[in-house]
Design a protein around this motif. Structure first.
Motif, PDB file in Angstrom:
ATOM      1  N   UNK A 214      -8.083  -8.412   3.028  1.00  0.00           N
ATOM      2  CA  UNK A 214      -7.871  -7.325   2.060  1.00  0.00           C
ATOM      3  C   UNK A 214      -8.707  -6.104   2.439  1.00  0.00           C
ATOM      4  N   UNK A 215      -9.918  -6.355   2.961  1.00  0.00           N
ATOM      5  CA  UNK A 215     -10.798  -5.238   3.347  1.00  0.00           C
ATOM      6  C   UNK A 215     -10.197  -4.456   4.513  1.00  0.00           C
ATOM      7  N   UNK A 216      -9.577  -5.175   5.453  1.00  0.00           N
ATOM      8  CA  UNK A 216      -8.933  -4.478   6.586  1.00  0.00           C
ATOM      9  C   UNK A 216      -7.788  -3.601   6.079  1.00  0.00           C
ATOM     10  N   UNK A 217      -6.990  -4.152   5.167  1.00  0.00           N
ATOM     11  CA  UNK A 217      -5.863  -3.383   4.622  1.00  0.00           C
ATOM     12  C   UNK A 217      -6.381  -2.161   3.862  1.00  0.00           C
ATOM     13  N   UNK A 218      -7.429  -2.383   3.060  1.00  0.00           N
ATOM     14  CA  UNK A 218      -7.990  -1.284   2.263  1.00  0.00           C
ATOM     15  C   UNK A 218      -8.491  -0.173   3.178  1.00  0.00           C
ATOM     16  N   UNK A 219      -9.240  -0.562   4.188  1.00  0.00           N
ATOM     17  CA  UNK A 219      -9.833   0.423   5.105  1.00  0.00           C
ATOM     18  C   UNK A 219      -8.732   1.222   5.806  1.00  0.00           C
ATOM     19  N   UNK A 220      -7.723   0.507   6.312  1.00  0.00           N
ATOM     20  CA  UNK A 220      -6.629   1.177   7.030  1.00  0.00           C
ATOM     21  C   UNK A 220      -5.904   2.168   6.118  1.00  0.00           C
TER      22      UNK A 220
ATOM     23  N   UNK B  15       0.837  -1.209   0.000  1.00  0.00           N
ATOM     24  CA  UNK B  15       0.000   0.000   0.000  1.00  0.00           C
ATOM     25  C   UNK B  15       0.867   1.253   0.000  1.00  0.00           C
ATOM     26  N   UNK B  16       0.431   2.241  -0.770  1.00  0.00           N
ATOM     27  CA  UNK B  16       1.073   3.561  -0.793  1.00  0.00           C
ATOM     28  C   UNK B  16       0.019   4.574  -0.359  1.00  0.00           C
ATOM     29  N   UNK B  17       0.459   5.754   0.076  1.00  0.00           N
ATOM     30  CA  UNK B  17      -0.537   6.766   0.483  1.00  0.00           C
ATOM     31  C   UNK B  17      -1.530   7.103  -0.642  1.00  0.00           C
ATOM     32  N   UNK B  18      -1.089   6.933  -1.917  1.00  0.00           N
ATOM     33  CA  UNK B  18      -1.983   7.284  -3.037  1.00  0.00           C
ATOM     34  C   UNK B  18      -2.746   6.071  -3.590  1.00  0.00           C
ATOM     35  N   UNK B  19      -2.677   4.917  -2.919  1.00  0.00           N
ATOM     36  CA  UNK B  19      -3.425   3.742  -3.390  1.00  0.00           C
ATOM     37  C   UNK B  19      -4.892   3.926  -3.030  1.00  0.00           C
TER      38      UNK B  19
END
Ligand SMILES: *Cc1c(COP(=O)(O)O)cnc(C)c1O
Length: 395
Positions: free
Chosen positions: A172-178, A147-151
């Motif tokens: 994946x949802x936890x990573x996306x949300x964070x 993950x990058x700040x602009x993802x």
């Protein structure tokens, strides 16, 4: 249909939703099905009406009662805030991705994703100043490292429709949300009957309605179902791009959905029977079907899915191209072509080359993708048994 007829608020079964939802006979002179609406202009009676812009329909491009009859069913099945019907599954993917990004952003796409979606990301998003990167479909929580700040968007397809890796959508949802990104899941394989990505934390769910929803290989459609938070961006993107789905296509989706539950059940049973049978054939190196205990992601499948689809892969032991040709060219019931989800069985030899970059496919042998249709299962087995014999003989 927020309540059933007895007045209790119990959630109706999917079979009941498919049978009753989205129909409004009282609005259609009592006709059971919503007919095909075709039309661009929708009339306003007064200047007040025109200025208020509050009519249910303003201009035909945004939808009509036939398209809404489909959207209502899919929304209910996915447990979504709303759904938009779009012209194809690919359009569902492209609109969903575009709804999440602006120039300077980044998207992460699973390596097993539908190939034309990858082409859109590599050939179009990158031109708009959005970077696209690919991840191992079995990455799980490890996605956090990419993950990058602009993802801003993550596109998952579970299982992948060529190689059938199951993804850990809650992780994946936890990573996306964070990370402040939206998770899009392509749910074409299991359909909302057997898999509910929104309940597992996804923000958007896309379908190739062309496949199981329509079910007859005779039309194109796609759907995007979202949470309340993601909805506005999706509908704005669709409207700005001018995507329109005709009432004729919508009618075919609505018709297909009526029998989705019984078709899924029949496809599932036949596919499982043939997958188990193939596992016993000496020439078979592996069967890529998540519902088989031998599948590497079987535990994840059992945790998150309530059933399986019509489509799976079979890898035959290494042999030259002549064997692959002998296998497919002599098939009598299985036919060869793209797409899947219809009543008829399909067999597609799969070449995984440029479309795998994060986790190249290294399993030796020849991969065939099978869509198991509604033919007699013993007839299908006989067709495959003869094909395997030809494959061996041509080696
Ligand atoms: C076929 C397919 C699509 C694209 O759908 P079309 O309606 O053909 O554009 C997207 N995702 C998956 C998994 C598919 O199999």
């Amino acid at each position: 249909m927020s309540e059933n007829k007895s007045g209790s608020a119990a959630r109706p079964s999917v079979e009941t939703i498919l049978t009753h939802h989205g129909r409004r006979p009282d609005d259609q002179f009592g006709f059971v099905n919503t007919p095909v609406y075709r039309g661009s202009t929708i009339l306003f009676k007064t200047l007040d009406d025109l200025d208020a812009q509050e009519q249910r329909f303003l201009y035909g491009r945004a939808g009509n009662p036939t398209t809404e009859s489909v959207e209502a069913v899919v929304t209910e099945l996915e447990g979504a805030y709303r759904t938009k019907l779009v012209p194809s599954g690919l359009a569902a993917i492209t609109i969903a991705l575009l709804s999440c990004v602006k120039a300077g952003d980044d998207v992460l796409i699973c390596d097993s994703a539908y190939e034309p979606g990858r082409k859109f990301a590599d050939g179009f998003l990158t031109k708009m100043g959005v970077t696209a990167r690919y991840y191992d479909p079995r990455i799980g929580e490890g996605l956090a490292d990419l993950m990058q700040p602009n993802t801003k968007a993550i596109l998952a397809e579970s299982p992948g429709s060529l190689t059938f890796e199951v993804q850990d959508i809650p992780a994946l949802a936890r990573v996306a949300k964070a990370g402040g990104a939206r998770l899009i899941v392509d749910n074409s394989w299991a359909s909302p009957l057997y898999y509910k990505p929104l309940a597992l934390g996804a923000d958007l769910v896309v379908h190739s309605g062309t496949k199981m929803f329509i079910g007859h290989s005779d039309a194109f459609a796609g759907t995007i179902s979202t949470t309340e938070e993601a909805w506005r961006d999706v509908e704005n993107t669709r409207a700005l791009l001018g995507f329109f789905t005709s009432g004729d296509e919508a009618f075919l989706v609505a018709r297909g959905l009526k029998t989705l539950a019984i078709r899924m059940k029949e496809h599932q049973e036949r596919a499982l029977e043939i997958a188990h049978w193939l596992e016993e054939q000496p020439e078979v190196a592996s069967v890529l079907h998540p519902a088989l205990p031998s599948h590497p992601d079987h535990a994840l499948f059992k945790r998150d899915f309530t059933g399986s689809g019509s489509l799976f892969g079979v890898v035959l032991k290494p042999a030259p191209r002549a064997s692959v040709a002998a296998f497919v060219d002599g098939l009598e019931l299985f036919t060869m072509g793209y797409s899947w989800g219809g009543y008829e069985s399909l067999c597609l030899p799969v070449k995984l080359g440029k479309n795998r970059t994060a986790k190249p496919w290294t399993e030796p042998g020849n991969l065939f993708r099978l869509h198991i249709g509604l033919e007699g299962v013993d007839d299908l087995k006989a067709d495959l048994a003869a094909a395997i014999a030809r494959y061996v003989q041509a080696r």
